[in-house]
Structure formats: C-alpha cells, structure tokens
Design a protein around this motif. Structure first.
Motif, PDB file in Angstrom:
ATOM      1  N   ARG A 250       0.835  -1.205   0.000  1.00 54.15           N
ATOM      2  CA  ARG A 250       0.000   0.000   0.000  1.00 54.15           C
ATOM      3  C   ARG A 250       0.874   1.262   0.000  1.00 54.15           C
ATOM      4  O   ARG A 250       0.546   2.259  -0.629  1.00 54.15           O
ATOM      5  CB  ARG A 250      -0.900  -0.016   1.241  1.00 54.15           C
ATOM      6  CG  ARG A 250      -1.991   1.045   1.217  1.00 54.15           C
ATOM      7  CD  ARG A 250      -2.829   0.986   2.467  1.00 54.15           C
ATOM      8  NE  ARG A 250      -3.942   1.915   2.405  1.00 54.15           N
ATOM      9  CZ  ARG A 250      -4.618   2.321   3.470  1.00 54.15           C
ATOM     10  NH1 ARG A 250      -4.293   1.870   4.666  1.00 54.15           N
ATOM     11  NH2 ARG A 250      -5.618   3.155   3.345  1.00 54.15           N
ATOM     12  N   LYS A 251       1.996   1.166   0.698  1.00 49.68           N
ATOM     13  CA  LYS A 251       2.900   2.317   0.822  1.00 49.68           C
ATOM     14  C   LYS A 251       3.835   2.458  -0.374  1.00 49.68           C
ATOM     15  O   LYS A 251       4.104   3.576  -0.847  1.00 49.68           O
ATOM     16  CB  LYS A 251       3.712   2.181   2.108  1.00 49.68           C
ATOM     17  CG  LYS A 251       4.597   3.377   2.415  1.00 49.68           C
ATOM     18  CD  LYS A 251       5.286   3.192   3.758  1.00 49.68           C
ATOM     19  CE  LYS A 251       6.163   4.405   4.091  1.00 49.68           C
ATOM     20  NZ  LYS A 251       6.844   4.228   5.410  1.00 49.68           N
ATOM     21  N   HIS A 252       4.325   1.302  -0.897  1.00 46.39           N
ATOM     22  CA  HIS A 252       5.377   1.347  -1.919  1.00 46.39           C
ATOM     23  C   HIS A 252       4.921   0.860  -3.306  1.00 46.39           C
ATOM     24  O   HIS A 252       5.722   0.837  -4.243  1.00 46.39           O
ATOM     25  CB  HIS A 252       6.579   0.540  -1.450  1.00 46.39           C
ATOM     26  CG  HIS A 252       7.125   0.981  -0.119  1.00 46.39           C
ATOM     27  ND1 HIS A 252       7.678   2.229   0.075  1.00 46.39           N
ATOM     28  CD2 HIS A 252       7.181   0.344   1.086  1.00 46.39           C
ATOM     29  CE1 HIS A 252       8.075   2.340   1.339  1.00 46.39           C
ATOM     30  NE2 HIS A 252       7.774   1.230   1.969  1.00 46.39           N
ATOM     31  N   ASN A 253       3.683   0.432  -3.423  1.00 49.37           N
ATOM     32  CA  ASN A 253       3.026   0.101  -4.704  1.00 49.37           C
ATOM     33  C   ASN A 253       3.469  -1.191  -5.377  1.00 49.37           C
ATOM     34  O   ASN A 253       2.639  -1.991  -5.775  1.00 49.37           O
ATOM     35  CB  ASN A 253       3.172   1.254  -5.706  1.00 49.37           C
ATOM     36  CG  ASN A 253       2.498   2.515  -5.224  1.00 49.37           C
ATOM     37  OD1 ASN A 253       1.398   2.463  -4.703  1.00 49.37           O
ATOM     38  ND2 ASN A 253       3.172   3.647  -5.368  1.00 49.37           N
ATOM     39  N   THR A 254       4.752  -1.404  -5.567  1.00 53.00           N
ATOM     40  CA  THR A 254       5.203  -2.591  -6.298  1.00 53.00           C
ATOM     41  C   THR A 254       6.131  -3.449  -5.445  1.00 53.00           C
ATOM     42  O   THR A 254       6.734  -2.969  -4.478  1.00 53.00           O
ATOM     43  CB  THR A 254       5.966  -2.202  -7.580  1.00 53.00           C
ATOM     44  OG1 THR A 254       7.215  -1.576  -7.221  1.00 53.00           O
ATOM     45  CG2 THR A 254       5.146  -1.266  -8.447  1.00 53.00           C
ATOM     46  N   VAL A 255       6.242  -4.722  -5.827  1.00 46.17           N
ATOM     47  CA  VAL A 255       7.127  -5.646  -5.119  1.00 46.17           C
ATOM     48  C   VAL A 255       8.580  -5.180  -5.234  1.00 46.17           C
ATOM     49  O   VAL A 255       9.347  -5.246  -4.263  1.00 46.17           O
ATOM     50  CB  VAL A 255       6.981  -7.077  -5.679  1.00 46.17           C
ATOM     51  CG1 VAL A 255       8.031  -8.004  -5.083  1.00 46.17           C
ATOM     52  CG2 VAL A 255       5.586  -7.606  -5.401  1.00 46.17           C
ATOM     53  N   GLU A 256       8.955  -4.702  -6.416  1.00 47.39           N
ATOM     54  CA  GLU A 256      10.322  -4.212  -6.605  1.00 47.39           C
ATOM     55  C   GLU A 256      10.649  -3.093  -5.616  1.00 47.39           C
ATOM     56  O   GLU A 256      11.728  -3.091  -5.002  1.00 47.39           O
ATOM     57  CB  GLU A 256      10.501  -3.698  -8.043  1.00 47.39           C
ATOM     58  CG  GLU A 256      10.545  -4.780  -9.106  1.00 47.39           C
ATOM     59  CD  GLU A 256       9.164  -5.274  -9.526  1.00 47.39           C
ATOM     60  OE1 GLU A 256       9.088  -6.159 -10.388  1.00 47.39           O
ATOM     61  OE2 GLU A 256       8.148  -4.770  -8.975  1.00 47.39           O
ATOM     62  N   ASN A 257       9.704  -2.163  -5.438  1.00 46.55           N
ATOM     63  CA  ASN A 257       9.914  -1.062  -4.487  1.00 46.55           C
ATOM     64  C   ASN A 257       9.992  -1.582  -3.058  1.00 46.55           C
ATOM     65  O   ASN A 257      10.814  -1.126  -2.256  1.00 46.55           O
ATOM     66  CB  ASN A 257       8.791  -0.043  -4.605  1.00 46.55           C
ATOM     67  CG  ASN A 257       8.851   0.755  -5.881  1.00 46.55           C
ATOM     68  OD1 ASN A 257       9.886   0.795  -6.546  1.00 46.55           O
ATOM     69  ND2 ASN A 257       7.746   1.391  -6.244  1.00 46.55           N
ATOM     70  N   VAL A 258       9.118  -2.533  -2.734  1.00 42.02           N
ATOM     71  CA  VAL A 258       9.101  -3.104  -1.388  1.00 42.02           C
ATOM     72  C   VAL A 258      10.451  -3.748  -1.054  1.00 42.02           C
ATOM     73  O   VAL A 258      11.025  -3.502   0.007  1.00 42.02           O
ATOM     74  CB  VAL A 258       7.967  -4.145  -1.245  1.00 42.02           C
ATOM     75  CG1 VAL A 258       8.142  -4.960   0.048  1.00 42.02           C
ATOM     76  CG2 VAL A 258       6.607  -3.465  -1.249  1.00 42.02           C
ATOM     77  N   ILE A 259      10.957  -4.565  -1.971  1.00 44.32           N
ATOM     78  CA  ILE A 259      12.227  -5.257  -1.740  1.00 44.32           C
ATOM     79  C   ILE A 259      13.369  -4.251  -1.593  1.00 44.32           C
ATOM     80  O   ILE A 259      14.222  -4.388  -0.711  1.00 44.32           O
ATOM     81  CB  ILE A 259      12.536  -6.243  -2.893  1.00 44.32           C
ATOM     82  CG1 ILE A 259      11.430  -7.292  -3.018  1.00 44.32           C
ATOM     83  CG2 ILE A 259      13.887  -6.917  -2.677  1.00 44.32           C
ATOM     84  CD1 ILE A 259      11.148  -8.057  -1.755  1.00 44.32           C
TER      85      ILE A 259
END
Length: 320
Positions: A250-259
């Motif tokens: 919800r905060k970072h939108n994509t899995v790539e951003n999360v990682i």
C-alpha cells in the motif's frame, strides 16, 4: 496448504449459504481435500496396511449430497508433482515420516489412542487411493479430471472457461489464482458452506481493528500480497505476514519497491535472489499448465503474453 492467515483476514466477506442456493450449478471439487478428510476415520488401518474403503465412502457421500441438491459435481484430482513445490512437498514428507515413527512407537507401548493422533498426521493420499475414488465416480457417471499438475490451477481454469460455476475446497490459494466463487467448510449434516465471492473484495474498506482494505486493489496487488506473505511456491521474508505485506504494498506500490526499501532499511533479512524467486512463484499462479477438456490438450492457465521472454527456468517451474 494455501496462504496462512488469508481466510481469517477475509472473515468480513464470508457468507454462510445452503447448498440449495447452488441448485442447477456445476461445482468443481478438490478431490484430495475430501480424500484426506476421508482418511481420518481409517487412518490406523491405512498406516498399518489394512484394507479399507472408508475414505471412498466418505467422498461418495458428499458427491451424493451435492447431487441431492441438484448440483453437478465436477471432481478434480491432483496430477504430477510440480517443480515449484519441491521444497514444500519435501517438508511434508519428512513430517509424515516423523509422525509415522511416533505412532508406531506409541502403538508398541499399547498407547493406541495417542498413536491414532499421529497416524492421522502421517497419512498421504496415494494415486491408488485416488483411483478407488475414480472407480466409484465412474460407476455413478460423475464427471472428473486429473490435472497435469495441481488441482488448484485446474479448477481455476475450469471456472475461468465457464465449465464450472464455482469451486468447493479448503484451500485459500484458489483466491490467489483469481477464482470468483470459492466455497469452503462443507457441513455434510446441515448442507451448508461458507462462500467467499471475489466481487466482495471491494467491500473490505476498513482497516480498523487490525483488518485490511482491498478497495481499489487489483488482482496483481492481491496476488503480490499473498506471495510476499509466504505461499507453497515461496517462503516468506522473515517477519512478513499478510498484514505487513499489505501495508508495504500500500505504501510502496510494487514488489520491486518493497524489496528495495526493505534492503535499504536493513530491518528484515531479504534472502538473496528473492525478487527472482518471487517472479517465478507469480508465474506459477499465472501460467501453470492445466488440461483443457474441450481441446483435449495441455494449455497454460492464462496465455503467455507475446512480449514475455519465456525461458527454460520458467518452463520447468510451471510444469512442462
């Protein structure tokens, strides 16, 4: 089995329904769910090599219950082992062997009641047992199919192509595969099920009280949340469960951003090669091979996009 914690999280949209509400519909059934449940009454016999067909009787009772309510059952069996689940299946096999050893030890001590608890945990449904169920289905002209790999993907395909109207299972993975109507916890006495409809996801709008909101969430985001929290194809990042995965996406939108953020922060240990492993797990949910009864050939659950670079690793992961 499935995504840990997903069903409790979706409690607000679970609806109790009677089987009569599905009259005239065709419902796909996960055969191995019924077979596993059917072994509870005869676990000791099965584990000690004694002949029994109680598990078939259990399954056929439920087949007849659906037919009694004018529901057409379509029974779906698991097929061959999926490479993507090699680690999960290895862990399950080890646990079954440990439980069998404990059960035999307790039996030798004359502690039969305690032994039965472990016999129940060590039973694995074999192809021979599935075949006994198939013979009973044939005798009563009940439709069935053996998936090339997993029943989950096969049932998702049958619903997607309009062959069935819904799916009866105990596995929350079906929702991650994109199924629209999932029925759980069949009560054979009351004739009731718990229904989860994908159309109701948007009604989960309040994150108060520890819940989550799925308003505006796409299938891609929902699938990403489930995989990040840990699934049969990929272990979770330590300390990342469903709510944490939801919050991060919800905060970072994509899995790539999360990682990337998790690695920068350094508070959670992201395994080496995790993003690549995540993408492979996602391919299994999207493109696992299934059987098309109309064309009578193997196809992908969803077609591979023309611009997708498809290599040997992906091919092996989703089932050859």
């Amino acid at each position: 089995m499935g995504i840990s914690g997903l069903l409790p999280l979706l409690k607000p949209i679970q609806v109790n329904r009677h089987l009569s509400e599905y009259s005239g519909q065709t419902i796909a059934v996960d055969a191995y769910v019924w077979l596993h449940r059917g072994t509870y009454a005869c676990a000791t016999d099965l584990a000690t090599g004694k002949k029994t067909h109680k598990y078939v009787d259990y399954c056929m009772h439920r087949v007849r219950l659906l037919k009694h309510h004018n529901i057409t059952p379509y029974i779906v069996f698991d097929g061959g082992p999926l490479p993507a689940k090699k680690g999960t299946e290895s862990d399950r096999k080890k646990k079954r062997e440990e439980n069998l050893a404990r059960a035999n030890a307790l039996t030798a001590q004359g502690k039969h009641t305690q032994a039965r608890e472990f016999y129940v945990k060590c039973i694995d449904v074999t192809p021979q047992m599935a075949y006994q169920f198939i013979k009973a289905l044939r005798a009563e002209n009940v439709a069935y199919v053996v998936a090339p790999y997993e029943a989950d993907a096969q049932m998702a395909y049958l619903e997607r192509t309009g062959t069935v109207d819904g799916i009866l299972t105990e596995d929350s993975d079906l929702l991650v595969f994109g199924c629209k109507s999932v029925l759980l916890k069949l009560d054979a006495v009351e004739g009731t099920v718990i229904s989860i409809s994908r159309a109701d996801f948007a009604s989960m709008v309040s994150s108060a009280g520890g819940g989550i909101s799925l308003l505006g969430w796409s299938d891609v985001q929902f699938r990403a949340m489930a995989i990040l929290s840990g699934c049969d194809y990929l272990a979770s990042i330590p300390s990342v469960g469903l709510k944490t995965a939801w919050s991060l996406l919800r905060k970072h939108n994509t899995v790539e951003n999360v990682i990337r953020v998790l690695r920068i922060e350094g508070k959670k240990n992201v395994p080496k090669g995790y993003l690549q492993a995540f993408k492979l797990a996602e391919k299994v949910f999207l493109h696992q091979r299934v059987y098309d009864p109309t064309q009578q050939r193997l196809v992908h659950l969803t077609p591979i996009p023309d611009d997708e670079q498809w290599d040997e690793e992906k091919e092996a992961h989703v089932g050859r």
